[in-house]
Design a protein around this motif. Structure first.
Motif, PDB file in Angstrom:
ATOM      1  N   GLN A  21       0.936  -1.258   0.053  1.00 46.02           N
ATOM      2  CA  GLN A  21       0.030   0.216   0.008  1.00 46.02           C
ATOM      3  C   GLN A  21       0.737   1.293   0.016  1.00 46.02           C
ATOM      4  O   GLN A  21       0.735   2.067  -0.634  1.00 46.02           O
ATOM      5  N   LEU A  22       1.923   1.194   0.804  1.00 41.45           N
ATOM      6  CA  LEU A  22       2.869   2.266   0.768  1.00 41.45           C
ATOM      7  C   LEU A  22       3.671   2.689  -0.785  1.00 41.45           C
ATOM      8  O   LEU A  22       3.785   3.716  -1.025  1.00 41.45           O
ATOM      9  N   GLY A  23       4.028   1.293  -1.146  1.00 41.49           N
ATOM     10  CA  GLY A  23       4.530   1.183  -2.446  1.00 41.49           C
ATOM     11  C   GLY A  23       3.738   1.975  -3.588  1.00 41.49           C
ATOM     12  O   GLY A  23       4.108   2.650  -4.380  1.00 41.49           O
ATOM     13  N   GLN A  24       2.318   1.673  -3.326  1.00 42.84           N
ATOM     14  CA  GLN A  24       1.355   2.228  -4.524  1.00 42.84           C
ATOM     15  C   GLN A  24       1.446   3.896  -4.130  1.00 42.84           C
ATOM     16  O   GLN A  24       1.140   4.448  -5.183  1.00 42.84           O
ATOM     17  N   ALA A  25       1.344   4.364  -2.968  1.00 44.38           N
ATOM     18  CA  ALA A  25       1.201   5.825  -2.696  1.00 44.38           C
ATOM     19  C   ALA A  25       2.706   6.361  -3.306  1.00 44.38           C
ATOM     20  O   ALA A  25       2.479   7.398  -3.807  1.00 44.38           O
ATOM     21  N   VAL A  26       3.748   5.735  -3.135  1.00 41.27           N
ATOM     22  CA  VAL A  26       4.705   6.356  -3.804  1.00 41.27           C
ATOM     23  C   VAL A  26       4.838   6.161  -5.377  1.00 41.27           C
ATOM     24  O   VAL A  26       5.078   7.313  -5.805  1.00 41.27           O
ATOM     25  N   GLN A  70       6.917  10.424  -0.771  1.00 38.57           N
ATOM     26  CA  GLN A  70       8.300  10.106  -1.191  1.00 38.57           C
ATOM     27  C   GLN A  70       8.787   9.020  -0.389  1.00 38.57           C
ATOM     28  O   GLN A  70       8.348   8.916   0.814  1.00 38.57           O
ATOM     29  N   PRO A  71       9.747   8.311  -0.713  1.00 40.00           N
ATOM     30  CA  PRO A  71      10.023   6.988  -0.170  1.00 40.00           C
ATOM     31  C   PRO A  71      10.967   7.463   1.289  1.00 40.00           C
ATOM     32  O   PRO A  71      10.562   6.709   2.166  1.00 40.00           O
ATOM     33  N   GLU A  72      11.361   8.570   1.075  1.00 41.68           N
ATOM     34  CA  GLU A  72      12.213   8.954   2.475  1.00 41.68           C
ATOM     35  C   GLU A  72      11.186   9.583   3.527  1.00 41.68           C
ATOM     36  O   GLU A  72      11.502   9.803   4.879  1.00 41.68           O
ATOM     37  N   GLU A  73       9.804   9.687   3.169  1.00 39.82           N
ATOM     38  CA  GLU A  73       9.018  10.386   3.908  1.00 39.82           C
ATOM     39  C   GLU A  73       8.262   9.101   4.976  1.00 39.82           C
ATOM     40  O   GLU A  73       7.539   9.309   5.788  1.00 39.82           O
ATOM     41  N   ILE A  74       8.444   7.816   4.344  1.00 39.52           N
ATOM     42  CA  ILE A  74       7.955   6.821   4.962  1.00 39.52           C
ATOM     43  C   ILE A  74       8.694   6.672   6.535  1.00 39.52           C
ATOM     44  O   ILE A  74       9.806   6.664   6.472  1.00 39.52           O
TER      45      ILE A  74
END
Length: 226
Positions: free
Chosen positions: A133-138, A144-148
């Protein structure tokens, strides 16, 4: 809630008898925990790996939530208990899935203890789904990946609706087995662990109180100093 099958074998009865007795004990321990002031009681009822068991046993286990809620819901209402069910519920048989949704809907306004069943739940699958789910948001450019961060990951997990109680204070495993068995691997990072030798159908109020007493003697430092 481990040891139903071994308990049944020790009593020279089929495994289904152990599961039925285990379900009956869920009713007992739920009321005890509620009256002792527990905020959330999460019970590992069926894992994503349990589908590997014989079909007859799986079918019986899928019937247990139906029997449980059909007989126990009035008492849950009387105890002001709110029911939640987490897991990959879309993969459950229709009748099993529907009874869980009905129980959640009927108890949604209760304000007492949360009885949270992990049904068709597996922590690795849960974390994998959260990452997807986070990958889809990226990929969609929403983050942005660094925001995770840890908070974002936690919000994608199945315990997110539990809010401040998403991470358990105490894990109890019955029957003497010393492993987590793919249960809440992220959420248990700093939980206290307690292993009881008694099989689940025999796990009593006294056993629960002993677990709480052991927990109260521990110091939780979360990697720091006391």
């Amino acid at each position: 809630m481990d040891g139903n099958g071994r308990w049944a074998k020790a009593h020279h009865r089929p495994r289904a008898f152990g599961h039925k007795s285990g379900m009956d004990n869920v009713k007992t321990i739920t009321k005890v925990a509620s009256r002792l002031g527990v905020k959330v009681l999460t019970l590992y009822a069926f894992s994503t790996e349990n589908w590997r068991r014989p079909t007859e046993e799986v079918n019986y286990l899928m019937q247990l939530p139906i029997d449980f809620f059909n007989t126990f819901l009035p008492e849950l209402m009387a105890e002001n208990v709110q029911v939640k069910v987490m897991g990959f519920l879309d993969q459950l048989p229709e009748k099993t899935r529907q009874v869980t949704y009905d129980a959640m809907a009927q108890t949604a306004n209760n304000t007492g203890m949360i009885l949270n069943f992990a049904l068709n739940y597996g922590s690795r699958a849960e974390i994998t789904s959260a990452v997807q789910q986070l990958g889809q948001a990226v990929a969609a450019g929403q983050i942005q990946p660094e925001e995770i961060n840890e908070q974002m990951i936690g919000q994608q997990l199945m315990t997110a609706s539990l809010g401040q109680f998403a991470d358990p204070d105490l894990l109890i495993r019955t029957s003497g087995e010393l492993r987590l068995s793919n249960f809440l691997l992220w959420q248990l990072a700093y939980s206290e662990l307690y292993f009881a030798d008694v099989h689940w159908p025999d796990f009593s109020q006294q056993d629960l109180e002993q677990a709480f007493a052991a927990y109260q003697k521990r110091q939780r430092r979360y990697g720091g100093l006391a």
